[in-house]
Write a protein that holds these residues in place. Structure first.
Motif, short mmCIF file in Angstrom:
data_model
loop_
_atom_site.label_atom_id
_atom_site.label_comp_id
_atom_site.label_asym_id
_atom_site.label_seq_id
_atom_site.Cartn_x
_atom_site.Cartn_y
_atom_site.Cartn_z
N ASP A 171 0.79 -1.21 -0.06
CA ASP A 171 -0.10 -0.15 -0.03
C ASP A 171 0.94 1.21 0.14
OD1 ASP A 171 -2.43 -1.23 -0.07
OD2 ASP A 171 -2.86 -1.29 2.19
N VAL A 172 1.91 1.31 0.84
CA VAL A 172 2.80 2.39 0.79
C VAL A 172 3.47 2.50 -0.34
CG1 VAL A 172 4.98 3.24 1.90
CG2 VAL A 172 3.30 2.48 3.39
N ARG A 173 4.02 1.35 -1.11
CA ARG A 173 4.57 1.45 -2.45
C ARG A 173 3.61 2.08 -3.44
NH1 ARG A 173 5.12 -0.46 -7.40
NH2 ARG A 173 7.30 -0.84 -8.21
N ASP A 174 2.50 1.83 -3.39
CA ASP A 174 1.35 2.53 -4.44
C ASP A 174 1.32 3.74 -4.09
OD1 ASP A 174 0.83 -0.17 -5.42
OD2 ASP A 174 -0.83 -0.49 -4.34
N ALA A 175 1.15 4.28 -2.93
CA ALA A 175 1.03 5.71 -2.57
C ALA A 175 2.16 6.53 -3.29
CB ALA A 175 0.81 5.84 -1.21
N VAL A 176 3.35 5.89 -2.95
CA VAL A 176 4.64 6.42 -3.45
C VAL A 176 4.87 6.56 -4.82
CG1 VAL A 176 7.13 6.53 -3.42
CG2 VAL A 176 5.71 5.97 -1.42
N GLU A 177 4.39 5.47 -5.55
CA GLU A 177 4.27 5.30 -7.06
C GLU A 177 3.22 6.27 -7.64
OE1 GLU A 177 4.86 2.02 -10.41
OE2 GLU A 177 3.48 1.44 -8.93
N VAL A 178 1.98 6.48 -6.97
CA VAL A 178 1.08 7.37 -7.33
C VAL A 178 1.56 8.84 -7.30
CG1 VAL A 178 -1.07 8.32 -6.92
CG2 VAL A 178 -1.06 6.06 -7.17
N LEU A 179 2.55 9.10 -6.27
CA LEU A 179 2.55 10.47 -5.98
C LEU A 179 3.93 10.81 -7.17
CD1 LEU A 179 3.34 12.86 -4.04
CD2 LEU A 179 5.02 11.76 -2.92
N ARG A 180 4.55 9.70 -7.50
CA ARG A 180 5.64 10.07 -8.53
C ARG A 180 5.21 10.07 -9.87
NH1 ARG A 180 9.47 4.89 -10.08
NH2 ARG A 180 7.47 4.50 -11.03
N ASP A 181 4.35 9.22 -10.34
CA ASP A 181 3.85 9.16 -11.89
C ASP A 181 2.44 9.74 -11.77
OD1 ASP A 181 6.19 7.62 -12.04
OD2 ASP A 181 5.13 5.67 -12.09
N GLY A 182 1.73 10.04 -10.75
CA GLY A 182 0.39 10.41 -10.85
C GLY A 182 -0.75 9.33 -11.21
N ALA A 183 -2.09 9.66 -11.13
CA ALA A 183 -2.96 8.59 -11.47
C ALA A 183 -3.86 9.20 -12.50
CB ALA A 183 -3.92 8.24 -10.03
N GLY A 184 -4.30 8.39 -13.42
CA GLY A 184 -5.01 8.81 -14.27
C GLY A 184 -4.98 7.77 -15.62
N TRP A 185 -5.69 8.07 -16.46
CA TRP A 185 -5.88 7.15 -17.74
C TRP A 185 -4.41 7.34 -18.52
CZ3 TRP A 185 -8.81 3.35 -18.41
CH2 TRP A 185 -10.26 3.06 -17.64
N GLU A 186 -3.76 8.37 -18.41
CA GLU A 186 -2.55 8.56 -19.39
C GLU A 186 -1.56 7.77 -18.92
OE1 GLU A 186 -4.38 10.93 -17.64
OE2 GLU A 186 -5.26 12.01 -19.43
N SER A 187 -1.35 7.42 -17.58
CA SER A 187 -0.32 6.37 -17.03
C SER A 187 -0.86 4.85 -16.92
CB SER A 187 0.06 6.96 -15.99
OG SER A 187 -1.09 7.02 -14.84
N GLU A 188 -2.13 4.86 -17.08
CA GLU A 188 -2.60 3.57 -16.97
C GLU A 188 -3.23 2.86 -18.12
OE1 GLU A 188 -2.87 0.67 -13.84
OE2 GLU A 188 -2.15 2.86 -13.57
N PHE A 189 -3.44 3.42 -19.25
CA PHE A 189 -4.23 2.89 -20.34
C PHE A 189 -3.17 1.98 -21.03
CE2 PHE A 189 -5.27 2.85 -24.87
CZ PHE A 189 -6.63 2.22 -24.74
N PRO A 190 -1.97 2.55 -21.12
CA PRO A 190 -0.91 1.79 -21.82
C PRO A 190 -0.68 0.62 -21.15
CG PRO A 190 -0.24 3.93 -21.83
CD PRO A 190 -1.29 3.94 -20.77
N ARG A 191 -0.84 0.37 -20.09
CA ARG A 191 -0.41 -0.97 -19.44
C ARG A 191 -1.30 -2.06 -19.90
NH1 ARG A 191 2.47 -0.50 -14.74
NH2 ARG A 191 3.01 1.92 -14.04
N ASP A 192 -0.90 -3.25 -19.72
CA ASP A 192 -1.62 -4.62 -19.93
C ASP A 192 -2.24 -5.23 -18.71
OD1 ASP A 192 -0.98 -4.51 -22.56
OD2 ASP A 192 0.81 -5.67 -22.29
N VAL A 193 -1.92 -4.68 -17.52
CA VAL A 193 -2.75 -4.60 -16.26
C VAL A 193 -3.02 -3.58 -15.90
CG1 VAL A 193 -2.66 -5.85 -14.02
CG2 VAL A 193 -1.42 -6.75 -15.94
N TRP A 194 -4.27 -3.13 -15.85
CA TRP A 194 -5.20 -1.79 -15.36
C TRP A 194 -5.20 -2.27 -13.62
CZ3 TRP A 194 -9.46 -0.22 -19.02
CH2 TRP A 194 -8.68 0.13 -20.15
N ARG A 195 -4.77 -1.05 -12.99
CA ARG A 195 -4.91 -0.76 -11.54
C ARG A 195 -6.15 0.07 -11.46
NH1 ARG A 195 1.11 0.55 -11.01
NH2 ARG A 195 0.52 1.65 -12.61
N LEU A 196 -7.22 -0.49 -11.13
CA LEU A 196 -8.41 0.33 -11.28
C LEU A 196 -8.57 1.22 -10.14
CD1 LEU A 196 -11.33 -2.08 -12.43
CD2 LEU A 196 -9.79 -0.60 -13.89
#
Length: 493
Positions: free
Chosen positions: A265-290
């Motif tokens: 959970d902490v890793r996820d929060a840090v990664e979102v802080l780094r990369d942001g959250a939204g379709w721009e970063s999630e759509f290209p992935r083959d595994v979506w984190r809803l």
């Protein structure tokens, strides 16, 4: 380790600056001590009066549990009435029996200084011996640095009393301040982030802040400390050094499951802080984190987030079908489709991709696919969903002109979907069963008050279990007359 495996992506260089900007002052500490009534970092105090240690089991700290066992496991009420002296590390040390002397006992009831003088004078009767005063007139020697010790400090450094000086020496003479902190933190509720790399420390501090702000999930400090030890043992300078799957590998041990989930959970929060959250970063992935997509309808929109909601497009072997599937499910999710329905739609496309042997899609191929679905294991609902969702997928391709090569005959018709068999068993609970559920005697059989409360809410509110277990900490509203109302999120609609 490759940079991809290590989770190093765009913006990694600026993550430290972002952490420094967002971590608030109350969490910017290497030793975080939650308040006794903290609703998130819960650490119940020992039931013994004046004991500052946290509960280990049966409402007692580890020291009092050991003492309770040595007494033959008496009734807790009897034990609490007479728990004995403070546990080791908190008990008052014996003091010199000479009046006005507060040095620690060395032997014969005397401190080491008085004992040496007593020996030199021929070991007279201590009751009649005229002991000299060791303190200069008007001067009170310094006390031991430990806050719970009132004895005078001894030794050349004048830091600790005799007993605590020996403990400090046996510990390898560490930094005195660190030794004092370690002694006073033993058995108490705290989260120790000392000796971690700077960025890893900030990441854990940010994780604590996010968990406290969410105000939705309890996390004992013991769990956090286990996660800290896992990160320290991995030799990581950042939680992003390992992927989620690499961190999750340790969860297979069972005993460390909760700490690993907190760490992720902490890793996820840090990664979102780094990369942001939204379709721009999630759509290209083959595994979506809803959970990283804002505006998505999930059972956790207003309550506890569901752990790791994923859409695995990597299960579709054909690249062209996978790309179309992403466009279709993004459209459906943003239009209000639930995550459960999204999983059902993806399952239909995965089943179709396994069956599909070539690119061309026409009516004869779909007729063979109907026979393939009918031969697969699963109930009527699963088979019906695979056909109807695939038909909706084809309709969306035509409506949005995603692929003009799809022929108009590539479609299913109402008669293609088999009819649902008539139900043979009623799903309604019989009255005599509900009477047993509602019985106060049966409700009292719960050994967990939370389970009993959930059952009562299910009975009186008519909620689904998925809605009840996601209730927020503060789930009551009151009207103008003070009458309470339950505030919940309907996970079905």
């Amino acid at each position: 380790m490759t940079s991809a495996a290590a989770g190093i992506g765009p913006g990694r260089s600026g993550l430290l600056e972002k952490l420094l900007a967002v971590v608030r002052a109350e969490f910017r500490t290497e030793i975080y001590r939650p308040a006794p009534d903290d609703p998130v970092f819960v650490a119940p105090a020992c039931a013994v009066a004046d004991c500052d240690r946290i509960v280990s089991m049966r409402g007692l700290c580890n020291g009092h549990v050991i003492r309770w066992r040595h007494r033959g496991r008496p009734a807790l009420e009897d034990f609490l009435a007479d728990p004995g002296p403070p546990v080791r590390g908190r008990e008052a040390l014996s003091v010199c029996t000479i009046e006005a002397c507060c040095y620690g006992n060395f032997g014969k009831g005397l401190c080491s200084k008085h004992y040496e003088r007593w020996r030199r004078t021929g070991r007279p009767d201590p009751a009649t011996w005229q002991a000299p005063s060791l303190a200069a007139p008007g001067v009170t020697p310094a006390e031991c640095r430990l806050s719970f010790c009132t004895l005078w400090a001894e030794g050349p450094l004048g830091l600790f009393c005799r007993s605590h000086h020996e403990r400090w020496a046996n510990a390898g003479r560490p930094d005195p301040e660190r030794f004092v902190n370690n002694c006073e933190l033993t058995g108490t509720a705290h989260i120790d982030l000392r000796d971690l790399p700077r960025q890893l420390t900030l990441e854990f501090q940010y994780g604590l802040q996010c968990r406290a702000d969410a105000h939705r999930r309890t996390t004992p400090p013991r769990t956090v400390m286990q996660a800290v030890r896992l990160a320290r043992a991995a030799g990581a300078s950042s939680l992003l050094d390992l992927t989620e799957d690499q961190w999750r590998h340790d969860a297979a041990l069972g005993r460390v499951r909760e700490p690993v989930l907190f760490l992720i959970d902490v890793r996820d929060a840090v990664e979102v802080l780094r990369d942001g959250a939204g379709w721009e970063s999630e759509f290209p992935r083959d595994v979506w984190r809803l959970e990283r997509l804002p505006g998505i309808t999930t059972p956790a929109t207003a309550t506890v987030p569901r752990p790791r909601i994923r859409l695995h497009f990597d299960r579709i072997g054909q690249r062209w079908l996978r790309d179309l599937a992403k466009r279709w499910l993004r459209l459906r999710l943003t239009s209000g489709l639930s995550t459960t329905a999204a999983h059902t739609g993806l399952d239909a496309l995965v089943c179709f991709g396994v069956f599909l042997a070539h690119v061309g899609v026409d009516r004869p191929l779909l007729e063979r696919h109907l026979a393939h679905v009918a031969s697969q294991p699963g109930g009527h609902g699963l088979k019906k969903g695979r056909i109807s969702n695939l038909n909706l997928f084809f309709q969306a391709i035509r409506q949005n002109r995603w692929d003009d090569s799809l022929p108009g005959t590539a479609a299913f018709y109402p008669g293609d979907i088999p009819r649902e068999p008539a139900p043979t068993v009623s799903r309604r609970l019989a009255e005599h069963v509900m009477a047993q559920v509602e019985s106060e005697a049966n409700l009292d059989c719960w050994d967990n008050p939370s389970g009993r409360l959930i059952t009562v809410i299910l009975i009186r509110g008519g909620l689904r279990i998925s809605s009840v277990i996601c209730l927020d900490f503060d789930c009551l509203l009151h009207d103008g007359q003070g009458a309470p109302y339950l505030r919940y999120f309907n996970t079905k609609i």
